[in-house]
Design a protein around this motif. Structure first.
Motif, PDB file in Angstrom:
ATOM      1  N   ASN A 113       0.850  -1.191   0.000  1.00 21.88           N
ATOM      2  CA  ASN A 113       0.000   0.000   0.000  1.00 21.88           C
ATOM      3  C   ASN A 113       0.886   1.241   0.000  1.00 21.88           C
ATOM      4  O   ASN A 113       1.646   1.467   0.953  1.00 21.88           O
ATOM      5  CB  ASN A 113      -0.909   0.022   1.232  1.00 21.88           C
ATOM      6  N   LEU A 114       0.800   2.011  -1.057  1.00 23.68           N
ATOM      7  CA  LEU A 114       1.563   3.257  -1.147  1.00 23.68           C
ATOM      8  C   LEU A 114       0.618   4.391  -0.771  1.00 23.68           C
ATOM      9  O   LEU A 114      -0.281   4.755  -1.537  1.00 23.68           O
ATOM     10  CB  LEU A 114       2.110   3.434  -2.563  1.00 23.68           C
ATOM     11  N   MET A 115       0.805   4.941   0.415  1.00 23.97           N
ATOM     12  CA  MET A 115      -0.192   5.833   1.005  1.00 23.97           C
ATOM     13  C   MET A 115       0.351   7.244   1.190  1.00 23.97           C
ATOM     14  O   MET A 115       1.556   7.458   1.275  1.00 23.97           O
ATOM     15  CB  MET A 115      -0.634   5.284   2.371  1.00 23.97           C
ATOM     16  N   LEU A 116      -0.586   8.182   1.285  1.00 27.36           N
ATOM     17  CA  LEU A 116      -0.198   9.555   1.626  1.00 27.36           C
ATOM     18  C   LEU A 116       0.064   9.658   3.122  1.00 27.36           C
ATOM     19  O   LEU A 116       0.988  10.309   3.571  1.00 27.36           O
ATOM     20  CB  LEU A 116      -1.299  10.537   1.226  1.00 27.36           C
ATOM     21  N   TYR A 117      -0.773   9.010   3.908  1.00 25.28           N
ATOM     22  CA  TYR A 117      -0.634   9.038   5.365  1.00 25.28           C
ATOM     23  C   TYR A 117      -1.270   7.772   5.925  1.00 25.28           C
ATOM     24  O   TYR A 117      -1.974   7.039   5.227  1.00 25.28           O
ATOM     25  CB  TYR A 117      -1.322  10.267   5.969  1.00 25.28           C
ATOM     26  N   MET A 129       8.485   5.610   7.999  1.00 28.44           N
ATOM     27  CA  MET A 129       8.365   5.682   6.548  1.00 28.44           C
ATOM     28  C   MET A 129       7.598   4.473   6.010  1.00 28.44           C
ATOM     29  O   MET A 129       7.027   4.529   4.933  1.00 28.44           O
ATOM     30  CB  MET A 129       9.739   5.772   5.897  1.00 28.44           C
ATOM     31  N   TYR A 130       7.607   3.367   6.784  1.00 30.60           N
ATOM     32  CA  TYR A 130       6.887   2.171   6.361  1.00 30.60           C
ATOM     33  C   TYR A 130       6.621   1.298   7.590  1.00 30.60           C
ATOM     34  O   TYR A 130       7.289   1.423   8.624  1.00 30.60           O
ATOM     35  CB  TYR A 130       7.682   1.390   5.313  1.00 30.60           C
ATOM     36  N   TYR A 131       5.653   0.402   7.465  1.00 30.30           N
ATOM     37  CA  TYR A 131       5.387  -0.565   8.525  1.00 30.30           C
ATOM     38  C   TYR A 131       4.624  -1.742   7.925  1.00 30.30           C
ATOM     39  O   TYR A 131       3.979  -1.616   6.876  1.00 30.30           O
ATOM     40  CB  TYR A 131       4.604   0.067   9.685  1.00 30.30           C
ATOM     41  N   PHE A 132       4.707  -2.883   8.582  1.00 30.21           N
ATOM     42  CA  PHE A 132       4.049  -4.090   8.110  1.00 30.21           C
ATOM     43  C   PHE A 132       2.755  -4.306   8.885  1.00 30.21           C
ATOM     44  O   PHE A 132       2.664  -4.012  10.075  1.00 30.21           O
ATOM     45  CB  PHE A 132       4.964  -5.301   8.276  1.00 30.21           C
ATOM     46  N   GLU A 133       1.761  -4.839   8.182  1.00 29.42           N
ATOM     47  CA  GLU A 133       0.455  -5.088   8.792  1.00 29.42           C
ATOM     48  C   GLU A 133      -0.155  -6.306   8.117  1.00 29.42           C
ATOM     49  O   GLU A 133      -0.521  -6.246   6.943  1.00 29.42           O
ATOM     50  CB  GLU A 133      -0.433  -3.861   8.605  1.00 29.42           C
ATOM     51  N   LYS A 134      -0.221  -7.439   8.851  1.00 33.05           N
ATOM     52  CA  LYS A 134      -0.700  -8.700   8.288  1.00 33.05           C
ATOM     53  C   LYS A 134       0.135  -9.043   7.055  1.00 33.05           C
ATOM     54  O   LYS A 134       1.349  -9.147   7.137  1.00 33.05           O
ATOM     55  CB  LYS A 134      -2.192  -8.618   7.981  1.00 33.05           C
ATOM     56  N   ALA A 136       0.583  -7.149   4.416  1.00 32.06           N
ATOM     57  CA  ALA A 136       0.734  -5.913   3.645  1.00 32.06           C
ATOM     58  C   ALA A 136       1.927  -5.097   4.142  1.00 32.06           C
ATOM     59  O   ALA A 136       2.217  -5.051   5.339  1.00 32.06           O
ATOM     60  CB  ALA A 136      -0.533  -5.072   3.739  1.00 32.06           C
ATOM     61  N   LEU A 137       2.598  -4.462   3.195  1.00 31.84           N
ATOM     62  CA  LEU A 137       3.634  -3.483   3.488  1.00 31.84           C
ATOM     63  C   LEU A 137       3.049  -2.105   3.205  1.00 31.84           C
ATOM     64  O   LEU A 137       2.652  -1.817   2.077  1.00 31.84           O
ATOM     65  CB  LEU A 137       4.868  -3.727   2.608  1.00 31.84           C
ATOM     66  N   ASN A 138       2.960  -1.271   4.225  1.00 28.03           N
ATOM     67  CA  ASN A 138       2.424   0.081   4.072  1.00 28.03           C
ATOM     68  C   ASN A 138       3.574   1.080   4.005  1.00 28.03           C
ATOM     69  O   ASN A 138       4.396   1.149   4.927  1.00 28.03           O
ATOM     70  CB  ASN A 138       1.514   0.428   5.252  1.00 28.03           C
ATOM     71  N   VAL A 139       3.646   1.830   2.918  1.00 25.43           N
ATOM     72  CA  VAL A 139       4.700   2.818   2.720  1.00 25.43           C
ATOM     73  C   VAL A 139       4.066   4.194   2.609  1.00 25.43           C
ATOM     74  O   VAL A 139       3.120   4.389   1.836  1.00 25.43           O
ATOM     75  CB  VAL A 139       5.523   2.512   1.441  1.00 25.43           C
TER      76      VAL A 139
END
Length: 414
Positions: A113-117, A129-134, A136-139
């Motif tokens: 997931n490439l996110m704004l916030y 700057m990033y974190y893992f969730e289940k 998914a990699l959230n950036v």
């Protein structure tokens, strides 16, 4: 569809204070709603009404504090809280995952997931700057620049996601930053789903050049009902009918096939906070066309801009700001897609600031000439004046993550 709609309306009448009062006031008997004509007796719903009566829209079946709260993007100027039960949200999302199966995407696919916030305020406060969730990699896309790009991109490559989700402007910004540090292609991502903004062919092509093996798909949704429609493998928007009933109206009346109008939705999943005949603010039309994928109903076509994006003229008449999208499309058709991003600010009745991101600066004179020539057909009286500014990238709105393509400073004065 009408059966499911009646069940939803019955639940709203019995459990939601606003609809109980409304149906009684207009003498609406749900038992008599057996076709679209009778359904139209229900009054239209607008964001201002919901905003002014939030608690009256929440079903008495639920404890408010137990519900999940999301917020609309605020494209119309004000954010609206939307309440969901966990069960309904899961059902709505399952409908989307079912549609994704056409592209061999499933719940086990590694997701990026490439996110704004982040919705998690603790993450934002930690300046991650990033974190893992289940799975998914959230950036956080806004925190990526030339100095840290390769570090973050190594995290992405090590994770090896096959699915990328995000808005066109945030993903396009990522691609441009990658190119600026001499990274021009990605081979691991096989599916890119873009949502939250109108997608131009130029931006889509640039994203495709980077994610060379990926299928680039647009998804249309909102916080009020989650997903509304998604592209099929043949590029047509099909409605997720388990989630939503869609109407396209002009002056409150149904449009003909091919006729543009305002999009209204009735949510079929969100029983905690139902939205019935609710104006989204988007513009589109239905097209009757058989799709190769086998979908039988009308195809949804979306138009650039929102219904409240209006150019205001001296005589107080209005023109849709969608003409600027048309002007950019005209330029791109005649210059091999030289405009990558744009935004327009109406500074006065006949004065416009045009912000452009060109592929290069070698043909800006031609770009400006074509842009101006196209718009001459809309002049009413004096010619419009333009000031062109050029950038490497246009920043998204920090509040909702969307790139605002048109702003009118006139509407603030009247």
């Amino acid at each position: 569809m009408m059966n499911k709609l009646k069940i939803f309306l019955k639940d709203a009448y019995e459990n939601v204070p606003y609809y109980h009062r409304l149906f009684d006031e207009y003498k609406i008997d749900i038992r008599l709603i057996d076709n679209y004509n009778s359904f139209q007796k229900i009054p239209l719903l607008y964001k201002s009404t919901v905003r002014n009566h939030i608690d009256d829209f929440i079903s008495r079946k639920y404890q408010k504090e137990e519900l999940i709260i999301e917020h609309t993007s605020g494209s119309t100027g004000k954010v609206l809280p939307v309440y969901w039960s966990k069960e309904d949200m899961l059902k709505a999302d399952i409908s989307l995952w079912r549609a994704r199966k056409h592209f061999d995407v499933n719940l086990l696919s590694r997701q990026w997931n490439l996110m704004l916030y982040s919705d998690d305020t603790s993450i934002n406060s930690k300046n991650c700057m990033y974190y893992f969730e289940k799975n998914a990699l959230n950036v956080l896309g806004t925190k990526i620049d030339k100095t840290n790009f390769k570090k973050i991109y190594k995290v992405v490559l090590d994770y090896s996601p096959t699915v990328l989700l995000g808005s066109p402007s945030v993903i396009f910004s990522f691609v441009r930053t990658a190119n600026s540090v001499n990274i021009y292609q990605n081979y691991t991502v096989k599916y890119v789903e873009l949502t939250g903004e109108f997608l131009s062919e130029t931006v889509k092509n640039q994203i495709q050049k980077f994610f060379v093996y990926a299928k680039i798909i647009s998804q249309y949704g909102c916080r009020e009902c989650r997903v509304i429609a998604i592209e099929c493998p043949y590029g047509n928007f099909h409605c997720i009918e388990d989630n939503v009933f869609i109407e396209i109206l002009k002056d409150g009346k149904p449009t003909n096939l091919g006729e543009t109008g305002n999009i209204y939705i009735t949510t079929l999943r969100n029983s905690a906070m139902p939205f019935i005949r609710y104006k989204l603010g988007d513009i589109g039309y239905f097209e009757k066309k058989k799709c190769i994928c086998g979908y039988q109903n009308n195809i949804l076509k979306l138009c650039a801009g929102r219904d409240n994006d209006k150019i205001i003229l001296k005589n107080n008449s209005e023109i849709s700001a969608g003409i600027f999208w048309a002007a950019v499309s005209f330029v791109n058709q005649n210059t091999d897609n030289k405009i990558l991003e744009f935004s327009v600010i109406q500074e006065d009745y006949e004065s416009f600031l045009v912000n452009l991101v060109p592929k290069n600066l070698q043909e800006v004179n031609l770009i400006e000439q074509l842009f101006v020539d196209y718009l001459k057909q809309y002049y009413q009286g004096n010619e419009w004046k333009y000031k062109f500014l050029y950038f490497n990238h246009l920043a998204s709105n920090p509040t909702n993550g969307k790139l605002k393509y048109f702003i009118s400073n006139i509407s603030n004065k009247i």
